[in-house]
Design a protein around this motif. Sequence first.
Motif, PDB file in Angstrom:
ATOM      1  N   VAL A 146       5.326  -2.530  -6.614  1.00 16.70           N
ATOM      2  CA  VAL A 146       6.006  -3.478  -5.743  1.00 16.70           C
ATOM      3  C   VAL A 146       5.417  -3.341  -4.346  1.00 16.70           C
ATOM      4  O   VAL A 146       5.257  -2.225  -3.832  1.00 16.70           O
ATOM      5  N   PHE A 147       5.078  -4.475  -3.752  1.00 15.57           N
ATOM      6  CA  PHE A 147       4.506  -4.502  -2.408  1.00 15.57           C
ATOM      7  C   PHE A 147       5.398  -5.354  -1.506  1.00 15.57           C
ATOM      8  O   PHE A 147       5.904  -6.396  -1.927  1.00 15.57           O
ATOM      9  N   LEU A 148       5.576  -4.917  -0.272  1.00 10.48           N
ATOM     10  CA  LEU A 148       6.316  -5.699   0.709  1.00 10.48           C
ATOM     11  C   LEU A 148       5.437  -5.890   1.939  1.00 10.48           C
ATOM     12  O   LEU A 148       5.050  -4.926   2.596  1.00 10.48           O
ATOM     13  N   LEU A 149       5.116  -7.142   2.221  1.00  6.21           N
ATOM     14  CA  LEU A 149       4.315  -7.497   3.391  1.00  6.21           C
ATOM     15  C   LEU A 149       5.232  -7.698   4.592  1.00  6.21           C
ATOM     16  O   LEU A 149       6.131  -8.545   4.553  1.00  6.21           O
ATOM     17  N   LEU A 150       4.993  -6.934   5.640  1.00 12.18           N
ATOM     18  CA  LEU A 150       5.684  -7.138   6.906  1.00 12.18           C
ATOM     19  C   LEU A 150       4.683  -7.818   7.833  1.00 12.18           C
ATOM     20  O   LEU A 150       3.737  -7.191   8.316  1.00 12.18           O
ATOM     21  N   THR A 151       4.875  -9.107   8.051  1.00 13.90           N
ATOM     22  CA  THR A 151       3.868  -9.931   8.715  1.00 13.90           C
ATOM     23  C   THR A 151       4.256 -10.228  10.156  1.00 13.90           C
ATOM     24  O   THR A 151       5.355 -10.718  10.430  1.00 13.90           O
ATOM     25  N   ASP A 152       3.353  -9.909  11.071  1.00 12.51           N
ATOM     26  CA  ASP A 152       3.520 -10.201  12.492  1.00 12.51           C
ATOM     27  C   ASP A 152       2.724 -11.468  12.792  1.00 12.51           C
ATOM     28  O   ASP A 152       1.490 -11.439  12.824  1.00 12.51           O
ATOM     29  N   GLU A 192       1.566  -5.390   7.699  1.00 15.30           N
ATOM     30  CA  GLU A 192       1.631  -4.037   7.175  1.00 15.30           C
ATOM     31  C   GLU A 192       2.148  -4.125   5.748  1.00 15.30           C
ATOM     32  O   GLU A 192       3.167  -4.771   5.493  1.00 15.30           O
ATOM     33  N   LEU A 193       1.435  -3.480   4.832  1.00 14.75           N
ATOM     34  CA  LEU A 193       1.791  -3.512   3.423  1.00 14.75           C
ATOM     35  C   LEU A 193       2.505  -2.221   3.050  1.00 14.75           C
ATOM     36  O   LEU A 193       1.946  -1.133   3.178  1.00 14.75           O
ATOM     37  N   LEU A 194       3.760  -2.340   2.612  1.00 13.73           N
ATOM     38  CA  LEU A 194       4.497  -1.204   2.084  1.00 13.73           C
ATOM     39  C   LEU A 194       4.295  -1.164   0.578  1.00 13.73           C
ATOM     40  O   LEU A 194       4.446  -2.186  -0.104  1.00 13.73           O
ATOM     41  N   ILE A 195       3.963   0.015   0.039  1.00 13.10           N
ATOM     42  CA  ILE A 195       3.541   0.145  -1.360  1.00 13.10           C
ATOM     43  C   ILE A 195       4.462   1.092  -2.106  1.00 13.10           C
ATOM     44  O   ILE A 195       4.670   2.227  -1.688  1.00 13.10           O
ATOM     45  N   ILE A 196       5.005   0.613  -3.217  1.00 15.27           N
ATOM     46  CA  ILE A 196       5.745   1.472  -4.131  1.00 15.27           C
ATOM     47  C   ILE A 196       5.111   1.330  -5.506  1.00 15.27           C
ATOM     48  O   ILE A 196       5.097   0.237  -6.084  1.00 15.27           O
ATOM     49  N   ILE A 248       3.763  -7.411 -11.251  1.00 10.59           N
ATOM     50  CA  ILE A 248       3.580  -7.001  -9.867  1.00 10.59           C
ATOM     51  C   ILE A 248       4.549  -7.785  -8.999  1.00 10.59           C
ATOM     52  O   ILE A 248       4.561  -9.023  -9.023  1.00 10.59           O
ATOM     53  N   GLY A 249       5.374  -7.086  -8.233  1.00 15.38           N
ATOM     54  CA  GLY A 249       6.304  -7.738  -7.320  1.00 15.38           C
ATOM     55  C   GLY A 249       5.767  -7.724  -5.904  1.00 15.38           C
ATOM     56  O   GLY A 249       5.298  -6.687  -5.422  1.00 15.38           O
ATOM     57  N   ILE A 250       5.813  -8.882  -5.242  1.00 16.54           N
ATOM     58  CA  ILE A 250       5.313  -8.978  -3.865  1.00 16.54           C
ATOM     59  C   ILE A 250       6.327  -9.745  -3.020  1.00 16.54           C
ATOM     60  O   ILE A 250       6.623 -10.912  -3.295  1.00 16.54           O
ATOM     61  N   GLY A 251       6.852  -9.088  -1.994  1.00 14.72           N
ATOM     62  CA  GLY A 251       7.740  -9.743  -1.047  1.00 14.72           C
ATOM     63  C   GLY A 251       7.056  -9.882   0.295  1.00 14.72           C
ATOM     64  O   GLY A 251       6.059  -9.214   0.582  1.00 14.72           O
ATOM     65  N   GLN A 252       7.591 -10.759   1.132  1.00 16.62           N
ATOM     66  CA  GLN A 252       7.007 -10.956   2.462  1.00 16.62           C
ATOM     67  C   GLN A 252       8.108 -11.275   3.463  1.00 16.62           C
ATOM     68  O   GLN A 252       8.988 -12.101   3.203  1.00 16.62           O
ATOM     69  N   LEU A 253       8.042 -10.614   4.611  1.00 19.46           N
ATOM     70  CA  LEU A 253       8.930 -10.886   5.731  1.00 19.46           C
ATOM     71  C   LEU A 253       8.066 -11.211   6.942  1.00 19.46           C
ATOM     72  O   LEU A 253       7.238 -10.404   7.355  1.00 19.46           O
ATOM     73  N   GLU A 254       8.250 -12.397   7.499  1.00 17.68           N
ATOM     74  CA  GLU A 254       7.455 -12.855   8.639  1.00 17.68           C
ATOM     75  C   GLU A 254       8.317 -12.828   9.891  1.00 17.68           C
ATOM     76  O   GLU A 254       9.395 -13.417   9.923  1.00 17.68           O
ATOM     77  N   VAL A 255       7.827 -12.146  10.914  1.00 13.82           N
ATOM     78  CA  VAL A 255       8.582 -12.020  12.161  1.00 13.82           C
ATOM     79  C   VAL A 255       7.647 -12.213  13.352  1.00 13.82           C
ATOM     80  O   VAL A 255       6.418 -12.185  13.219  1.00 13.82           O
ATOM     81  N   MET A 315      19.535  -4.505   3.141  1.00 19.86           N
ATOM     82  CA  MET A 315      18.145  -4.274   2.762  1.00 19.86           C
ATOM     83  C   MET A 315      17.731  -5.102   1.548  1.00 19.86           C
ATOM     84  O   MET A 315      16.636  -5.664   1.519  1.00 19.86           O
ATOM     85  N   ARG A 316      18.591  -5.191   0.533  1.00 18.82           N
ATOM     86  CA  ARG A 316      18.214  -5.957  -0.659  1.00 18.82           C
ATOM     87  C   ARG A 316      18.026  -7.438  -0.313  1.00 18.82           C
ATOM     88  O   ARG A 316      17.116  -8.094  -0.820  1.00 18.82           O
ATOM     89  N   ASP A 317      18.867  -7.955   0.582  1.00 25.32           N
ATOM     90  CA  ASP A 317      18.718  -9.348   0.996  1.00 25.32           C
ATOM     91  C   ASP A 317      17.382  -9.569   1.703  1.00 25.32           C
ATOM     92  O   ASP A 317      16.728 -10.608   1.513  1.00 25.32           O
ATOM     93  N   LEU A 318      16.966  -8.605   2.520  1.00 28.78           N
ATOM     94  CA  LEU A 318      15.681  -8.729   3.203  1.00 28.78           C
ATOM     95  C   LEU A 318      14.520  -8.688   2.205  1.00 28.78           C
ATOM     96  O   LEU A 318      13.610  -9.523   2.253  1.00 28.78           O
ATOM     97  N   VAL A 319      14.565  -7.719   1.302  1.00 24.11           N
ATOM     98  CA  VAL A 319      13.483  -7.579   0.319  1.00 24.11           C
ATOM     99  C   VAL A 319      13.353  -8.841  -0.524  1.00 24.11           C
ATOM    100  O   VAL A 319      12.243  -9.303  -0.829  1.00 24.11           O
ATOM    101  N   MET A 320      14.493  -9.438  -0.891  1.00 20.61           N
ATOM    102  CA  MET A 320      14.476 -10.600  -1.785  1.00 20.61           C
ATOM    103  C   MET A 320      14.378 -11.923  -1.050  1.00 20.61           C
ATOM    104  O   MET A 320      14.367 -12.981  -1.685  1.00 20.61           O
TER     105      MET A 320
END
Length: 305
Positions: free
Chosen positions: A248-254, A261-265, A212-219, A194-199
């Motif tokens: 911290v926000f994580l963008l899960l991009t389709d 989809e934005l995951l918010i912490i 503000i931390g913002i990560g992005q995963l494009e699939v 999980m940490r590898d994916l987030v980073m």
Amino acid sequence: MAVYAVGHKVPDSDSIVGAIALAHLKNQIGEDVIPSRLGEPSPETQFILDKFGYEAPLLKMSYAGDSLYIVDHSDVALAPDDVDQATLLGIVDHHKLGDLTSGTPLECWIRPVGCSNTVIKMMYDFHNVEIPKDIAGMMLCAILSDTVVFKSPTCTTADIRCVEVLAEIAGIEDYKALGMEMFEVKSAVLGTPMRDLVMRDFKNFNMNGNKIGIGQLEVLDLAIFDEMKPDLEAEIAKLRDEEGQHAVFLLLTDIMKEGSELLIIGDEALAEKAFGHTPVEGKIWLEGVLSRKKQVVPPLEKALA
């Protein structure tokens, strides 16, 4: 004094390929420049390096006493930790102007295009330097990655034209098929810690004094994250505890549905103010949002102004 070309922390394909391409250009015009990196290549970047027969640039985290060309950023938060102890020679970027400063005059190539490698292609043209076939192929891939194969709102006609020319140099007939092959590599997330994916593509930003931390995963298909979301949320919560971000926000991009989809912490009210949607269980669907740079960072900065 050694001279290096380096991209941002947690480097993406644009940063690593950009360092290679810029260093080669500088070497051709009489400057001895070494490409380097501030982290490990992502699976996509490693795919690009392997495909064109290149080793990853030198892993180097400290640059005190060295001279630097900065690629794909101009923010202190994304630069080497000791950048203030280095001599800044130049910046090549496609983002907004950040807070890096220099005590001496420097070269700046900053253009509102989809990728730093598009700017570097312009630099090759300006200096009338031929791009080697393998470097052209890597530059093409970096542009396709950053522009999401031309789907991103950051994509410009300059990016498209550069890809077309680079494809001719590299001998690549179907560059869009190559782009989709890269995104298949990006989509292979199962079994990854999980940490590898987030980073994998994560940046910290200073927004009006707020970290503000913002990560992005494009699939290719967001369904791959269905069972992973609770673990991803737990990991970005842990990251926030460790690093002390305001949110911290994580963008899960389709990339096929062209949305995220934005995951918010953290500050959910900030996300609601920035994007005009009320979070549901710490999540917001953002229709048409593909670009962190153009569609996520600016509304958050405005909301925090």
